[in-house]
Scaffold this active site. Structure first.
Site, PDB file in Angstrom:
ATOM      1  N   THR A 136     117.650 -19.418  64.854  1.00 52.53           N
ATOM      2  CA  THR A 136     117.967 -20.249  66.010  1.00 52.53           C
ATOM      3  C   THR A 136     117.672 -19.450  67.273  1.00 52.53           C
ATOM      4  O   THR A 136     117.751 -18.224  67.249  1.00 52.53           O
ATOM      5  CB  THR A 136     119.458 -20.671  66.009  1.00 52.53           C
ATOM      6  OG1 THR A 136     119.812 -21.142  67.319  1.00 52.53           O
ATOM      7  CG2 THR A 136     120.376 -19.528  65.634  1.00 52.53           C
ATOM      8  N   ARG A 168     105.912 -30.277  73.007  1.00 52.15           N
ATOM      9  CA  ARG A 168     106.133 -28.841  72.784  1.00 52.15           C
ATOM     10  C   ARG A 168     106.847 -28.638  71.433  1.00 52.15           C
ATOM     11  O   ARG A 168     107.786 -29.329  71.102  1.00 52.15           O
ATOM     12  CB  ARG A 168     106.977 -28.265  73.922  1.00 52.15           C
ATOM     13  CG  ARG A 168     107.374 -26.801  73.735  1.00 52.15           C
ATOM     14  CD  ARG A 168     108.819 -26.679  73.332  1.00 52.15           C
ATOM     15  NE  ARG A 168     109.249 -25.308  73.087  1.00 52.15           N
ATOM     16  CZ  ARG A 168     110.266 -24.995  72.317  1.00 52.15           C
ATOM     17  NH1 ARG A 168     110.978 -25.932  71.729  1.00 52.15           N
ATOM     18  NH2 ARG A 168     110.601 -23.754  72.112  1.00 52.15           N
ATOM     19  N   VAL A 169     106.373 -27.700  70.656  1.00 54.11           N
ATOM     20  CA  VAL A 169     106.997 -27.395  69.366  1.00 54.11           C
ATOM     21  C   VAL A 169     107.321 -25.911  69.332  1.00 54.11           C
ATOM     22  O   VAL A 169     106.473 -25.079  69.662  1.00 54.11           O
ATOM     23  CB  VAL A 169     106.054 -27.765  68.193  1.00 54.11           C
ATOM     24  CG1 VAL A 169     106.642 -27.305  66.863  1.00 54.11           C
ATOM     25  CG2 VAL A 169     105.802 -29.272  68.168  1.00 54.11           C
ATOM     26  N   GLY A 170     108.568 -25.590  68.957  1.00 55.79           N
ATOM     27  CA  GLY A 170     108.985 -24.189  68.879  1.00 55.79           C
ATOM     28  C   GLY A 170     108.847 -23.630  67.478  1.00 55.79           C
ATOM     29  O   GLY A 170     107.922 -23.974  66.731  1.00 55.79           O
ATOM     30  N   ASP A 171     109.798 -22.775  67.115  1.00 54.31           N
ATOM     31  CA  ASP A 171     109.724 -22.048  65.844  1.00 54.31           C
ATOM     32  C   ASP A 171     110.233 -22.831  64.639  1.00 54.31           C
ATOM     33  O   ASP A 171     109.859 -22.523  63.493  1.00 54.31           O
ATOM     34  CB  ASP A 171     110.590 -20.786  65.957  1.00 54.31           C
ATOM     35  CG  ASP A 171     112.037 -21.157  66.297  1.00 54.31           C
ATOM     36  OD1 ASP A 171     112.266 -21.693  67.403  1.00 54.31           O
ATOM     37  OD2 ASP A 171     112.930 -20.949  65.450  1.00 54.31           O
ATOM     38  N   THR A 229     119.643 -25.350  68.137  1.00 57.06           N
ATOM     39  CA  THR A 229     119.162 -25.472  66.750  1.00 57.06           C
ATOM     40  C   THR A 229     120.311 -25.303  65.735  1.00 57.06           C
ATOM     41  O   THR A 229     121.244 -24.548  65.959  1.00 57.06           O
ATOM     42  CB  THR A 229     118.069 -24.418  66.456  1.00 57.06           C
ATOM     43  OG1 THR A 229     117.038 -24.539  67.421  1.00 57.06           O
ATOM     44  CG2 THR A 229     117.472 -24.545  65.075  1.00 57.06           C
TER      45      THR A 229
END
Ligand code: GLY
Length: 298
Positions: free
Chosen positions: A209, A186-189, A158
């Site tokens: 990150t 999939r989706v992260g922060d 990131t």
């Protein structure tokens, strides 16, 4: 107010042979954002300019050269938040968008919301932003690593930027290709306000990150901002957020901060995190791969 800008190129192990590329990319990003601030541009424009440089550089896991998902595709997430209005914009799991941070910025200006997959891609097209074939975001290095299923140790996770402009406005932005081999969708922060970023002119702004699945439950960016609001220096606030993550969940992460006085700080529990910043007090941008270098080098 004196402008300040800070960028990160991801919290991960950076092998010796990748330090120069991380340094060149982060310094180029800071210079692009600083040029905007120096010539009277606003913090949002500076954050976008800086992150576009990182998204164009295959050294970093964002935009072109992003890590690939389980299907061998690049799917990216990005977000931006404005500390004056608390407006924000985000995209997640989009493909074929050259600069996801520009789409997030445009959404923020239009109406605060998170647009996922085709909805984000359609928004980019309708607003004249740069689109491309989804394959155009795949770098040769990433394709080879995906094909050979190499465990990637030096893949910084990131990118992000925080800027304070001459009007005292703070903006945060974050952009990512997610995690290597992640399931499609999939989706992260990164696209989530409070997790991947936060900005509030009353206290400061933050970009994070690291491992999204660990960052989300500790609401990492908002945890750092709350520590700033409680009176901590940005280095202490960043460390407090990382300590909270270590205390409550496993995982690697990092964050960068600027407070409303223009002080910078950062912390990470990964072995390295590429960081560069620039302010009026410096003759030229400075670069670090570890937080403990901050007080020995400057
Ligand atoms: N920090 C990026 C992600 O987990 O997707």
């Amino acid at each position: 107010m004196k402008p300040v800008i800070i960028v990160h190129g991801g919290a991960k192990t950076i092998t010796e042979d990748k330090v120069a590329a991380n340094q060149a990319g982060c310094l180029a990003a800071v210079e692009a954002g600083w040029e905007v601030l120096r010539t009277g541009g606003n913090a949002a424009a500076a954050v976008e300019a800086a992150i576009r440089v990182l998204e164009s550089d295959q050294t970093f896991n964002a935009g072109f050269g992003s890590t690939m998902n389980s299907e061998g595709e690049v799917e990216v997430d990005a977000a931006m938040m404005d500390g004056a209005t608390l407006d924000w914009g985000a995209v997640a799991a989009v493909q074929g968008v050259r600069h996801p941070i520009s789409v997030a910025h445009k959404i923020m200006e239009d109406k605060s919301r998170l647009l996922v997959a085709r909805s984000g891609e359609r928004f980019a097209l309708e607003h004249g932003l740069e689109v491309c074939a989804k394959e155009d975001l795949v770098s040769e290095e990433q394709y080879q690593e995906w094909k050979e299923e190499i465990e990637v140790l030096d893949r910084p996770n990131t990118v992000g930027c925080v800027a304070l402009d001459a009007n005292g406005n703070l903006v945060a932005g974050t952009s990512t290709g997610g995690t290597t081999g992640q399931p499609q969708g999939r989706v992260g922060d990164t696209a989530l306000v409070g997790c991947g970023l936060y900005a509030d002119n009353r206290s400061g702004a933050c970009s994070t990150t690291g491992d999204g699945e660990s960052i989300i439950p500790v609401v990492l960016a908002k945890t750092a901002i709350d520590a700033l609001a409680a009176g901590k220096h940005p280095d202490e606030a960043a460390q407090h957020a990382i300590d909270t993550l270590i205390d409550r969940v496993a995982g690697e992460a990092g964050c960068i901060l600027i407070d409303r006085q223009g002080q910078v700080g950062w912390a990470h529990n990964s072995s390295e995190m590429a960081v560069a910043y620039m302010s009026d007090e410096l003759k030229q941008p400075v670069f670090f791969t570890r937080q403990d270098q901050k007080f020995t080098v400057v």
